[in-house]
Each structure stands twice: as C-alpha cells, then as structure tokens.
Design a protein around this motif. Sequence first.
Motif, mmCIF file in Angstrom:
data_model
loop_
_atom_site.group_PDB
_atom_site.id
_atom_site.type_symbol
_atom_site.label_atom_id
_atom_site.label_comp_id
_atom_site.label_asym_id
_atom_site.label_seq_id
_atom_site.Cartn_x
_atom_site.Cartn_y
_atom_site.Cartn_z
ATOM 1 N N LEU A 231 -44.620 -28.719 20.304
ATOM 2 C CA LEU A 231 -43.614 -27.777 20.774
ATOM 3 C C LEU A 231 -42.785 -28.382 21.904
ATOM 4 C CD1 LEU A 231 -45.952 -24.643 20.849
ATOM 5 C CD2 LEU A 231 -44.244 -25.183 19.101
ATOM 6 N N LYS A 232 -41.723 -27.699 22.272
ATOM 7 C CA LYS A 232 -40.823 -28.204 23.308
ATOM 8 C C LYS A 232 -41.528 -28.421 24.641
ATOM 9 C CE LYS A 232 -36.807 -25.855 21.289
ATOM 10 N NZ LYS A 232 -35.822 -24.744 21.482
ATOM 11 N N ASP A 233 -42.536 -27.592 24.927
ATOM 12 C CA ASP A 233 -43.232 -27.719 26.216
ATOM 13 C C ASP A 233 -44.361 -28.746 26.176
ATOM 14 O OD1 ASP A 233 -45.186 -26.445 24.763
ATOM 15 O OD2 ASP A 233 -45.229 -24.622 25.964
ATOM 16 N N GLY A 234 -44.504 -29.443 25.052
ATOM 17 C CA GLY A 234 -45.502 -30.501 24.946
ATOM 18 C C GLY A 234 -46.793 -30.081 24.278
ATOM 19 N N ARG A 235 -47.014 -28.770 24.118
ATOM 20 C CA ARG A 235 -48.233 -28.307 23.462
ATOM 21 C C ARG A 235 -48.177 -28.584 21.953
ATOM 22 N NH1 ARG A 235 -48.516 -23.145 22.989
ATOM 23 N NH2 ARG A 235 -46.393 -22.691 23.724
ATOM 24 N N HIS A 236 -49.351 -28.587 21.339
ATOM 25 C CA HIS A 236 -49.441 -28.777 19.892
ATOM 26 C C HIS A 236 -49.936 -27.500 19.227
ATOM 27 C CE1 HIS A 236 -49.653 -32.945 21.421
ATOM 28 N NE2 HIS A 236 -49.074 -33.273 20.281
ATOM 29 N N LEU A 237 -49.398 -27.215 18.042
ATOM 30 C CA LEU A 237 -49.877 -26.117 17.211
ATOM 31 C C LEU A 237 -50.395 -26.707 15.907
ATOM 32 C CD1 LEU A 237 -47.375 -23.083 17.333
ATOM 33 C CD2 LEU A 237 -49.567 -23.335 18.492
ATOM 34 N N ALA A 238 -51.633 -26.378 15.562
ATOM 35 C CA ALA A 238 -52.206 -26.820 14.292
ATOM 36 C C ALA A 238 -51.890 -25.777 13.218
ATOM 37 C CB ALA A 238 -53.716 -26.990 14.429
ATOM 38 N N TYR A 239 -51.634 -26.228 12.003
ATOM 39 C CA TYR A 239 -51.286 -25.293 10.937
ATOM 40 C C TYR A 239 -51.909 -25.711 9.607
ATOM 41 C CZ TYR A 239 -47.758 -28.789 9.576
ATOM 42 O OH TYR A 239 -47.129 -29.943 9.186
ATOM 43 N N ARG A 240 -51.867 -24.797 8.661
ATOM 44 C CA ARG A 240 -52.371 -25.049 7.306
ATOM 45 C C ARG A 240 -51.448 -24.348 6.324
ATOM 46 N NH1 ARG A 240 -58.580 -24.091 4.983
ATOM 47 N NH2 ARG A 240 -58.110 -24.732 2.824
ATOM 48 N N GLU A 241 -51.191 -25.004 5.204
ATOM 49 C CA GLU A 241 -50.258 -24.477 4.212
ATOM 50 C C GLU A 241 -50.994 -24.119 2.917
ATOM 51 O OE1 GLU A 241 -46.194 -26.878 4.917
ATOM 52 O OE2 GLU A 241 -47.952 -28.184 4.763
ATOM 53 N N PHE A 242 -50.533 -23.036 2.298
ATOM 54 C CA PHE A 242 -51.088 -22.575 1.031
ATOM 55 C C PHE A 242 -49.933 -22.276 0.074
ATOM 56 C CE2 PHE A 242 -53.773 -21.215 4.523
ATOM 57 C CZ PHE A 242 -55.059 -21.544 4.118
ATOM 58 N N GLY A 243 -50.223 -22.264 -1.219
ATOM 59 C CA GLY A 243 -49.231 -21.866 -2.213
ATOM 60 C C GLY A 243 -48.363 -23.014 -2.689
ATOM 61 N N VAL A 244 -47.149 -22.679 -3.117
ATOM 62 C CA VAL A 244 -46.232 -23.680 -3.651
ATOM 63 C C VAL A 244 -45.662 -24.515 -2.503
ATOM 64 C CG1 VAL A 244 -45.637 -22.127 -5.554
ATOM 65 C CG2 VAL A 244 -44.193 -22.175 -3.519
ATOM 66 N N PRO A 245 -45.153 -25.711 -2.790
ATOM 67 C CA PRO A 245 -44.510 -26.506 -1.736
ATOM 68 C C PRO A 245 -43.394 -25.705 -1.066
ATOM 69 C CG PRO A 245 -44.813 -27.822 -3.718
ATOM 70 C CD PRO A 245 -45.150 -26.404 -4.095
ATOM 71 N N ARG A 246 -43.290 -25.844 0.250
ATOM 72 C CA ARG A 246 -42.344 -24.986 0.979
ATOM 73 C C ARG A 246 -40.905 -25.163 0.511
ATOM 74 N NH1 ARG A 246 -42.347 -28.978 5.762
ATOM 75 N NH2 ARG A 246 -44.587 -28.682 5.872
ATOM 76 N N GLU A 247 -40.541 -26.397 0.056
ATOM 77 C CA GLU A 247 -39.161 -26.612 -0.391
ATOM 78 C C GLU A 247 -38.861 -25.892 -1.701
ATOM 79 O OE1 GLU A 247 -41.667 -30.273 -1.465
ATOM 80 O OE2 GLU A 247 -41.364 -28.931 0.269
ATOM 81 N N ALA B 229 -40.319 -22.815 -2.402
ATOM 82 C CA ALA B 229 -40.758 -21.429 -2.230
ATOM 83 C C ALA B 229 -39.606 -20.429 -2.288
ATOM 84 C CB ALA B 229 -41.495 -21.285 -0.908
ATOM 85 N N LYS B 230 -39.894 -19.285 -2.908
ATOM 86 C CA LYS B 230 -38.957 -18.163 -2.898
ATOM 87 C C LYS B 230 -39.238 -17.241 -1.701
ATOM 88 C CE LYS B 230 -38.835 -17.999 -7.977
ATOM 89 N NZ LYS B 230 -39.182 -17.168 -9.172
ATOM 90 N N HIS B 231 -40.493 -17.156 -1.355
ATOM 91 C CA HIS B 231 -40.910 -16.273 -0.267
ATOM 92 C C HIS B 231 -41.832 -17.051 0.672
ATOM 93 C CE1 HIS B 231 -39.272 -12.892 -2.517
ATOM 94 N NE2 HIS B 231 -39.976 -13.293 -3.571
ATOM 95 N N LYS B 232 -41.450 -17.152 1.930
ATOM 96 C CA LYS B 232 -42.235 -17.893 2.924
ATOM 97 C C LYS B 232 -42.857 -16.909 3.904
ATOM 98 C CE LYS B 232 -39.057 -21.738 2.297
ATOM 99 N NZ LYS B 232 -37.909 -22.482 2.837
ATOM 100 N N ILE B 233 -44.169 -16.991 4.011
ATOM 101 C CA ILE B 233 -44.935 -16.024 4.786
ATOM 102 C C ILE B 233 -45.714 -16.747 5.880
ATOM 103 C CG2 ILE B 233 -46.759 -14.277 4.711
ATOM 104 C CD1 ILE B 233 -46.090 -13.928 1.708
ATOM 105 N N VAL B 234 -45.654 -16.220 7.108
ATOM 106 C CA VAL B 234 -46.462 -16.737 8.220
ATOM 107 C C VAL B 234 -47.600 -15.751 8.461
ATOM 108 C CG1 VAL B 234 -46.524 -17.415 10.643
ATOM 109 C CG2 VAL B 234 -44.489 -17.904 9.265
ATOM 110 N N PHE B 235 -48.828 -16.246 8.359
ATOM 111 C CA PHE B 235 -50.017 -15.417 8.581
ATOM 112 C C PHE B 235 -50.517 -15.629 10.006
ATOM 113 C CE2 PHE B 235 -54.652 -14.968 8.724
ATOM 114 C CZ PHE B 235 -54.817 -13.687 8.219
ATOM 115 N N ILE B 236 -50.797 -14.522 10.708
ATOM 116 C CA ILE B 236 -51.290 -14.576 12.099
ATOM 117 C C ILE B 236 -52.720 -14.062 12.122
ATOM 118 C CG2 ILE B 236 -50.809 -13.976 14.497
ATOM 119 C CD1 ILE B 236 -48.000 -13.090 13.579
#
Length: 383
Positions: free
Chosen positions: A75-91, A93-100
Amino acid sequence: MATGTTKRISAASARAHTRRSNPATPSRISGIVKKVLLVFVVGLLAWGYQTALPPPHKTCGSKDGPPITGPRIQLKDGRHLAYREFGVPRENAKHKIVFIHGFDSCRHDALCLTGNLPEEFIQSHGLYILSFDRPGYGESDPNPKLSIKSTALDIEELADQLGLGSKFYIIGFSMGGQVAWTCLKYIPHRLAGIALLAPVVNYWWPSLPSNLTGEVYKKLLPQDQWALSVAHHMPWLVYWWNTQKLFPPLSLVALRPELLPKVFSPHDLEVMASRASHRHLFQGHIRQQGEYNSIHRDLAVHFGTWEFDPMELKNPFPENEGPKAHLWQGDEDLLVPVILQRHIVSQLPWIQYHELTGRGHSFPCFGKMPENIIQSLITPKSH
C-alpha cells in the motif's frame, strides 16, 4: 600543684540529656503511610503497564516472523495486504466480488462461500472473488493507525492495484459486515452492490434505542458484557483484559468448549463441525503475527466510538435498478441477535432484508446459501 577545672552543667541541660525520646507524632506516621501507599500505587501502575503491553509483533517475512505464503500488495503507506483469488481470471470476470472476513478469521475463510459454489455457477456468471487478510491478521501487516475508516480505504487501494475496475461488489461476513458498513460510508462510488451477512452490531451506535440494546445486552454472557464494555470505554485495556487471569475474557477469545453452546446455535455447531477438519489447516495462520494486532485491536476499533451512524446512511445506488444492498440474518443467531437487525433495516428501507428461519451465525457456509447470496447480489430484481 595543678588543679582541675570543674565544668558546671545547668539543671536544664541535665534534664535535656536524661529526658526520654518522644514517641512518633501522628503527623509523622501519616507521612510514612502516604509514602508507602505512593510506592505501592506506583508499583501497581508499573505492573499494570507491563502486563497491558502486548508482546513484540512478529512481522511476516522477517527473520523470526511467519513466512509469506501467498501474494501481497504494498500500500501507499508501506504496509502489505495479503490476498487470495477464487473463480475465473479477473481479466475475464463479469462480476468482481471482494469478500471481507470476520473476527478471528483470515482470507482463507472465503472458502465457506467459494467451497460451496458449483463450478458451473462460477463459470456461467463469470465470478471472480477476492479475499484478503484484514490488517494484523494472517499475512497482512498491522495498521498502527487502524480506524473505522482505514480498512475501507485499504479495500479501494487493493482493488485499484489489482485492476478490478471502477466498481465491484462487497460481501462482508460477521465483523467483516461492520467493515461493509464503512464501505457504504467512505467508498460508495466504488460499489456495484453489497451484501452484509450477519453483520456484528455495535451496541453503542447512537440510533439504536437504549431499551432495545439494554434488553439484548443483558442476555449476553456476563464475561462478554464486561469484555465489550472494556472495548468500548477503555480500548487501551482490551489486551490486558482478555489475557489476565483474574476475570474470564471474551468467550470468542477464550474459545472454551463448554461455552460454545452458549454463544453458537445448534445449527452453528453443526456447520462448524462439518468445517472443522478443513479450517484446522489454516487456524494457526490467523493470529500468527500476535493476538494484539489481530483480535484485540479488532475489538477495540469496532466496538469503540464510530465516526458515523450506519442508520443515517443514504442509498448510494440508483433506485430504478432494484435493491443492490442486502442484509442477511439468521433468526437463531446468538452472536448477533435478530431483533437488532430488524430495527436497523427498518431505518434503512433501501436495504433488502433476508431473514432465515432456523439458522444461526454460520448460515453463509451452509448448503446453497452462497449461491442464493451471490445470485441476489449480481441480479437485483426491480420492485
């Protein structure tokens, strides 16, 4: 012959040398007691300060810290965010969902949704689901300035760096549902739609009637009443309260088996048992950077004083396109009482309310619920 000199001693001087010492005066005793009390109080405060201090943070990727096992962004402040992707490749995708994810969870908990989605459903709807470790959990760096607003802005930056486009969907589960409220407040222009799944309620939101919250609050376990009160009124004591041995901590922190039936419904326990072997694979991942920066700061921030009242939010979506905001709630949820959600949605008529009979807090992980939740989110029906 020399003669000696005789030293005369006055009667007053003689009496002074033979007089017994006076006993200590009351004022002198009082002064000693005050000093002893002061030393005791200072010592007690020093002990309290030391016990309230969390152990050193374990930074992911450092020499003595947990390893980095998945992709992260900086991130801009130097912190890191770890993530994981599921489903079709994002490029594609018809519908992109962020799960919290919720309290004491991590990015891998998105599997409770994605693991029950048929592959045909994912492909036919072009679903891409992005899950991330909230700050301090899993492999995401803690945020020293964590606030009600900060995680919503992290989500926006995560979406931009991964190229999710101008709009995306949000699904927030449990305490992740509280973060979903903040997305409605701080990044409404980025939302294509939103689903709040059993979102945790802060008992101190201004628009909640005190008689209603008081009624529900009294039904909590006494140890949970105390722990949440500490989180709200004395957030700097949250770590100490939940780690000291004098009083029982929050039930969800202790996770004592005998308490589970008191905080989870029979349906919850059934769902949890079915997921136990799978969740065991990443259970140790959740708090690996330290409990303070994960679960304790989570409690302090989300049960603290909010910068806004969710029940005063305005509809950020066009009204002619059908409901794009949904709140799902089980009527047997012991963690988030249904009576509170009913009041909240009564104040927000633009949110579509789905109440599930006979279901508890873990309903999103059951059967066809993931399909139903996502279907209603991506294909809103006009009134």
